[in-house]
Motif scaffolding. Structure first.
Motif, short mmCIF file in Angstrom:
data_model
loop_
_atom_site.label_atom_id
_atom_site.label_comp_id
_atom_site.label_asym_id
_atom_site.label_seq_id
_atom_site.Cartn_x
_atom_site.Cartn_y
_atom_site.Cartn_z
N THR A 138 0.81 -1.22 0.00
CA THR A 138 0.00 0.00 0.00
C THR A 138 0.84 1.26 0.00
N GLU A 139 1.83 1.33 0.88
CA GLU A 139 2.65 2.53 0.98
C GLU A 139 3.40 2.82 -0.31
N GLN A 140 3.87 1.77 -0.99
CA GLN A 140 4.60 1.97 -2.23
C GLN A 140 3.70 2.48 -3.33
N ILE A 141 2.47 1.99 -3.39
CA ILE A 141 1.52 2.48 -4.39
C ILE A 141 1.24 3.96 -4.17
N VAL A 142 1.04 4.35 -2.92
CA VAL A 142 0.82 5.76 -2.59
C VAL A 142 2.02 6.59 -3.04
N LYS A 143 3.19 6.12 -2.73
CA LYS A 143 4.42 6.82 -3.09
C LYS A 143 4.57 6.93 -4.60
N ASN A 144 4.26 5.85 -5.32
CA ASN A 144 4.39 5.84 -6.78
C ASN A 144 3.54 6.93 -7.42
N VAL A 145 2.37 7.18 -6.84
CA VAL A 145 1.46 8.18 -7.41
C VAL A 145 1.81 9.58 -6.92
N VAL A 146 1.86 9.76 -5.63
CA VAL A 146 1.97 11.11 -5.05
C VAL A 146 3.30 11.78 -5.39
N LEU A 151 -6.89 -0.10 -0.86
CA LEU A 151 -6.27 0.23 0.42
C LEU A 151 -5.38 1.47 0.31
N ALA A 152 -4.78 1.65 -0.85
CA ALA A 152 -3.90 2.80 -1.06
C ALA A 152 -4.67 4.05 -1.46
N LEU A 153 -5.84 3.87 -2.05
CA LEU A 153 -6.59 4.98 -2.64
C LEU A 153 -6.94 6.10 -1.64
N PRO A 154 -7.38 5.79 -0.41
CA PRO A 154 -7.70 6.89 0.52
C PRO A 154 -6.52 7.84 0.75
N ALA A 155 -5.34 7.28 0.95
CA ALA A 155 -4.16 8.12 1.19
C ALA A 155 -3.77 8.88 -0.07
N ILE A 156 -3.91 8.26 -1.23
CA ILE A 156 -3.61 8.93 -2.49
C ILE A 156 -4.50 10.16 -2.65
N ILE A 157 -5.78 9.97 -2.42
CA ILE A 157 -6.73 11.08 -2.56
C ILE A 157 -6.41 12.19 -1.55
N GLN A 164 -3.63 12.91 0.05
CA GLN A 164 -2.35 13.58 -0.16
C GLN A 164 -2.37 14.46 -1.42
N LEU A 165 -3.03 13.99 -2.47
CA LEU A 165 -3.13 14.81 -3.68
C LEU A 165 -3.96 16.07 -3.41
N GLN A 166 -5.09 15.90 -2.75
CA GLN A 166 -5.91 17.05 -2.42
C GLN A 166 -5.21 17.97 -1.42
N GLY A 167 -4.42 17.38 -0.54
CA GLY A 167 -3.65 18.17 0.40
C GLY A 167 -2.61 19.04 -0.28
N LYS A 168 -2.18 18.60 -1.46
CA LYS A 168 -1.23 19.39 -2.26
C LYS A 168 -1.94 20.37 -3.18
N GLY A 169 -3.26 20.40 -3.09
CA GLY A 169 -4.03 21.37 -3.87
C GLY A 169 -4.51 20.89 -5.22
N TYR A 170 -4.45 19.58 -5.47
CA TYR A 170 -4.88 19.05 -6.76
C TYR A 170 -6.40 18.90 -6.83
N GLU A 171 -6.95 19.25 -7.99
CA GLU A 171 -8.35 19.00 -8.30
C GLU A 171 -8.41 17.75 -9.15
N LEU A 172 -9.27 16.81 -8.78
CA LEU A 172 -9.40 15.56 -9.51
C LEU A 172 -10.49 15.70 -10.56
N VAL A 173 -10.14 15.48 -11.83
CA VAL A 173 -11.08 15.68 -12.94
C VAL A 173 -11.06 14.44 -13.84
N THR A 174 -11.95 14.43 -14.84
CA THR A 174 -11.95 13.34 -15.82
C THR A 174 -10.88 13.62 -16.88
N VAL A 175 -10.56 12.60 -17.66
CA VAL A 175 -9.60 12.79 -18.75
C VAL A 175 -10.12 13.81 -19.75
N SER A 176 -11.40 13.73 -20.09
CA SER A 176 -11.97 14.67 -21.06
C SER A 176 -11.90 16.11 -20.56
#
Length: 252
Positions: free
Chosen positions: A188-196, A218-224, A226-238
């Motif tokens: 889990t921690e490595q997946i979070v690290k790979n993304v963030v 299991l990794a997704l909550p931390a990914i979300i 941490q990304l939002q904590g860095k100010g990222y807005e999550l959008v669709t590809v389109s």
């Protein structure tokens, strides 16, 4: 005579200088993962990311088989209030799990095609490529009521022919710039690290919701978080592609 010799030398120097600049440009582009491979003007290409200063990125999920992981991932997205993401669905899986397809659609997520058979399209004939894309198109359209316009080919495999055929069929081929490597189940921690650690404005992030990826939910909550904590807005590809310069990589 002296002037002619010097002119020749000057021309040689200019050629060498231009070649050096080109080499530097290649090295710089590769360092920043920017496309430098071109197959000619007006050729279709695959989308990897978009060039933007806005802190927006797209979480994408591929699904090709299984019934145990998709639900928990949707639960996490719902609990975290993530309204936008893109799911690439294979048509055989979709036919077998219409209730999950409906849930993805009802939650408002973007649905793209992940093709029909999970085979490398570059190994197929032109007719077979058309058949695979077309069959998935009809199935997904029938299940969702909307014709998909984005496709992530199985295994991310494509060549010039695949790009051209997909384009003629109204599709944009979507790849990724950040790979969570959740398919390796590295923890889990490595997946979070790979993304963030690699996430950046305009990024397209690859994840999976198939059963073979046992740690994504299991990794997704931390990914979300941490990304939002860095100010990222999550959008669709389109949405990410709309009104921005698309960064592509074209094949030789």
């Amino acid at each position: 005579m002296f002037w002619i010799v010097n002119a020749r030398r000057l021309k040689q120097y200019l050629i060498i200088f231009t070649a050096a600049l080109f080499a530097i440009g290649i090295a710089w582009a590769e360092r920043d993962n920017i496309s430098i491979f071109t197959s000619g003007k007006n050729e279709p290409s695959a989308i990897y990311k978009v060039d933007t200063r806005e802190k927006k990125l797209a979480l994408t999920f591929d699904i090709s088989w299984g019934e145990e992981r998709t639900g928990p991932i949707l639960d996490v997205l719902e609990k975290k209030g993530v309204k936008k993401a893109t799911f690439f669905l294979s048509s055989p899986w979709s036919e077998s799990h219409p209730e999950l397809v409906k849930r993805i659609k009802d939650m408002g997520y973007e649905i793209g095609s992940h093709g029909h058979k999970h085979v490398n399209y570059s190994s197929l004939t032109d007719e077979e490529i058309q058949t695979q894309i077309g069959r998935a198109h009809e199935i997904l359209k029938g299940l969702t009521g909307t014709a998909p316009s984005l496709i992530r080919t199985p295994n991310g495999d494509f060549d010039k022919r695949v790009l051209r055929i997909a384009d003629k069929m109204g599709y944009t081929v979507v790849q990724w710039d950040t790979d969570s490597k959740d398919w390796m189940n590295p923890g889990t921690e490595q997946i979070v690290k790979n993304v963030v650690e690699k996430a950046h404005p305009g990024d397209i992030v690859l994840m999976h919701a198939s059963d073979s990826c046992k740690q994504t939910h299991l990794a997704l909550p931390a990914i979300i978080d941490q990304l939002q904590g860095k100010g990222y807005e999550l959008v669709t590809v389109s949405e990410l592609m709309a009104g921005t310069k698309v960064n592509t990589k074209e094949v030789q």
